[in-house]
Design a protein around this motif. Structure first.
Motif, short mmCIF file in Angstrom:
data_model
loop_
_atom_site.label_atom_id
_atom_site.label_comp_id
_atom_site.label_asym_id
_atom_site.label_seq_id
_atom_site.Cartn_x
_atom_site.Cartn_y
_atom_site.Cartn_z
N THR A 478 0.73 -1.16 -0.04
CA THR A 478 -0.06 -0.11 -0.07
C THR A 478 0.88 1.24 -0.12
N GLU A 479 2.04 1.37 0.81
CA GLU A 479 3.02 2.53 0.54
C GLU A 479 3.53 2.45 -0.81
N LYS A 480 3.83 1.41 -1.49
CA LYS A 480 4.23 1.52 -2.55
C LYS A 480 3.55 2.17 -3.85
N SER A 481 2.18 1.81 -3.54
CA SER A 481 1.00 2.48 -4.40
C SER A 481 0.48 3.72 -4.02
N LEU A 482 0.25 4.04 -2.62
CA LEU A 482 -0.60 5.24 -2.19
C LEU A 482 0.69 6.36 -2.03
N ASN A 483 1.80 5.79 -1.54
CA ASN A 483 2.67 7.12 -1.33
C ASN A 483 4.01 6.79 -2.19
N SER A 484 3.69 6.46 -3.36
CA SER A 484 4.79 6.10 -4.43
C SER A 484 5.88 7.39 -4.52
N GLU A 485 5.48 8.52 -4.41
CA GLU A 485 6.18 9.61 -4.76
C GLU A 485 7.34 9.39 -3.42
N ASN A 486 7.27 9.02 -2.44
CA ASN A 486 8.08 8.93 -1.40
C ASN A 486 8.85 7.67 -0.86
N TYR A 487 8.24 6.75 -1.62
CA TYR A 487 8.62 5.57 -1.35
C TYR A 487 10.14 5.01 -1.69
N PRO A 488 10.51 5.59 -3.07
CA PRO A 488 11.94 5.40 -3.30
C PRO A 488 12.98 6.29 -2.48
N GLY A 489 12.58 7.33 -1.67
CA GLY A 489 13.31 8.06 -0.66
C GLY A 489 13.50 7.11 0.65
N ALA A 490 12.45 6.31 0.90
CA ALA A 490 12.23 5.56 2.02
C ALA A 490 13.44 4.38 1.93
N VAL A 491 13.22 3.88 0.69
CA VAL A 491 14.50 2.64 0.47
C VAL A 491 15.83 3.08 0.55
#
Length: 511
Positions: A478-491
């Motif tokens: 759900t984070e990868k889809s709903l927070n997709s803008e910020n997910y790469p930064g999390a990784v």
């Protein structure tokens, strides 16, 4: 089990209305119960500190808690399980999404209702911080400092910064709650809704400091540990101050999961083997006897992570021994024994002065007394300088054999190395913190102790090292889809890929 996506969409709708939803409140009866009444909203938030609701407890504290060596999942469901490192996407999302929904849906209401001030806001802030620490312990970097009403899908804080923000929130909440308790000693504004402390804010301030000590030890923050330990607000130091979650009108979820009706939970072989080796007098309080023929007066733990078995075949293993309700069904959130073990470790690190042995032995004593053990049973246990943990041999149905290499004993090893003494502290802390599986898993990753038997099978397709076990949970889909803008930064904030093998910054890199 919750419909996670629907709940997230509901949360998004709720928070998107944050700017205009409360203007009518100021023209209504101030004594009327409103949807934003903190005394109504806080109980749901409280549950996120140690879930009592049966499905949430199973999906978070029990299933993920298997990594801490306390429990074994005795049901295979559809073949995708945490203990074999191949849980479904929905299950993997639960320990993230459920606390976010339970905390923030109500936190924003309280924040707005109180204008971010006062004792109601302080208690909500404390609960938010403590619950999000559990999420950060599982996943690593999470959104925290930038989350606000109407703005949930934001950039992630680094794991280091999350803990710093959490500690700051706990410190500020403790100061407000302690001051309120001093000025209003007979006032317990949330007494009827508080299933932990009956609204006693002085005890909540102590709990906040204890959480700080836990977080500071986790992250190597000496200054904050010492500050909390020496705070005039105190910390959880006696069993009378223990933070225990009353199950209220609900059945204790560990009793329910282990019951014949569910049959989903058994005692883990690791903790049973340790306690059998030590002839630990707490065993009758922790576990039931096995019902395998020939083993009916023994405690027999079930090895974790067997990929396939018939549920009825494993039913005779020992179960967690929690009554359905009443005395003994309370679930620990933080206990005094942990404080003593934390201080013993701090002394070992040179953070504070004192005798580590004294605090180590006090931690054992406090735990024994918490579980109803007294007198010579305690002194004999503390003095035992010969017993070592059992290996797992002679399993009644041949599930697994594990030859344990550790020779850690109970009696304080004054001549031991710092590492040997650390193993003693963490081993006894682990036994004392039962059944807090998430905390046990965190300590295992941080220190490498105790020596847990590995999962019998590994279905992670080579991602997880079976000996080291899971090191974190992958971010929810759900984070990868709903927070997709910020997910790469999390990784990018992780020290490795977004999978279960990547260590968090505070974890021991080899064990």
């Amino acid at each position: 089990m919750k419909r996670i996506i629907s709940a997230l969409l509901l949360l998004a709708v709720l928070v998107s209305a944050g700017c205009t939803k409360n203007f009518e409140r100021y023209n209504t009866d101030p004594y009327a119960v409103t949807s934003a009444d903190p005394t109504i909203l806080l109980p749901t938030m409280l549950d996120a500190l140690m879930y009592v609701q049966q499905n949430d407890s199973q999906m978070i504290d029990q299933m993920v808690g298997t990594y801490g060596g306390y429990f074994t999942l005795s049901n295979r469901w559809q073949g995708q399980n945490f203990d074999t490192f191949n849980q479904s996407d929905d299950w993997n999302a639960g320990p993230y999404n459920t606390p976010f929904i339970d905390i923030y849906t109500n936190f924003f209401e309280i924040e707005d209702y109180t204008s971010s001030s006062g004792h109601f806001y302080a208690i909500a802030r404390l609960i938010r911080a403590a619950a999000m620490m559990r999420v950060a312990d599982c996943y690593g970097p999470i959104p925290y400092s930038q989350i606000m009403d109407g703005k949930m899908y934001v950039a992630y804080d680094s794991n280091e910064d999350v803990y710093l923000h959490i500690i700051d929130d706990l410190k500020q909440a403790a100061a407000i709650l302690y001051a309120y308790a001093q000025e209003n000693p007979d006032s317990h504004p949330i007494a009827a809704q508080d299933l932990i402390y009956d609204g006693d804010y002085a005890l909540w301030a102590k709990l906040a400091n204890s959480y700080i000590m836990r977080a500071a030890m986790r992250t190597g923050n000496q200054a904050e540990f010492v500050s909390a330990m020496n705070s005039p607000y105190g910390y959880i130091e006696t069993n009378a101050d223990n933070a225990l979650m009353n199950c209220g009108v609900q059945t204790c979820p560990y009793n329910l999961a282990a019951s014949s009706a569910w049959g989903d939970l058994r005692a883990n072989a690791s903790i049973v083997d340790y306690m059998n080796g030590y002839s630990d007098p707490r065993r009758p309080e922790y576990f039931t006897f096995s019902s395998f023929p020939g083993y009916t007066t023994q405690y027999v733990g079930m090895p974790s992570g067997k990929a396939e078995f018939e549920k009825n075949d494993v039913a005779p293993y020992s179960s967690p021994n929690f009554p359905a309700s009443g005395a003994g069904s309370e679930l620990p959130v933080f206990v005094a024994a942990e404080s003593s073990f934390l201080i013993a470790e701090a002394i070992l690190k040179g953070w504070v002065s004192g005798n580590a042995k004294d605090y180590y032995e006090e931690g054992i004593k406090l735990s024994m007394e918490q579980w109803g053990v007294s007198g010579t049973a305690i002194t004999s246990y503390i003095a035992d300088d010969t017993s070592v943990p059992d290996s797992h041999t002679g399993d009644p149905i041949g599930f697994a054999t594990y030859n344990r290499t550790t020779q850690v004993k109970i009696a304080w090893n004054a001549a031991g190395t710092q590492e040997e003494q650390l193993e003693q502290i963490i081993t006894q802390k682990w036994i004392a913190n039962y059944p807090m599986g998430l905390e046990a898993w965190a300590d295992y990753r941080r220190t490498g102790y105790p020596e847990l038997a590995p999962s019998v099978d590994d279905l992670s397709n080579g991602v997880v090292d079976r000996i080291r076990g899971a090191r974190r949970l992958s971010y929810p889909y759900t984070e990868k889809s709903l927070n997709s803008e910020n997910y790469p930064g999390a990784v990018s904030l992780l020290d490795g890929p977004d999978n279960m093998a990547t260590d968090l910054f505070w974890a021991k890199k080899k064990n």
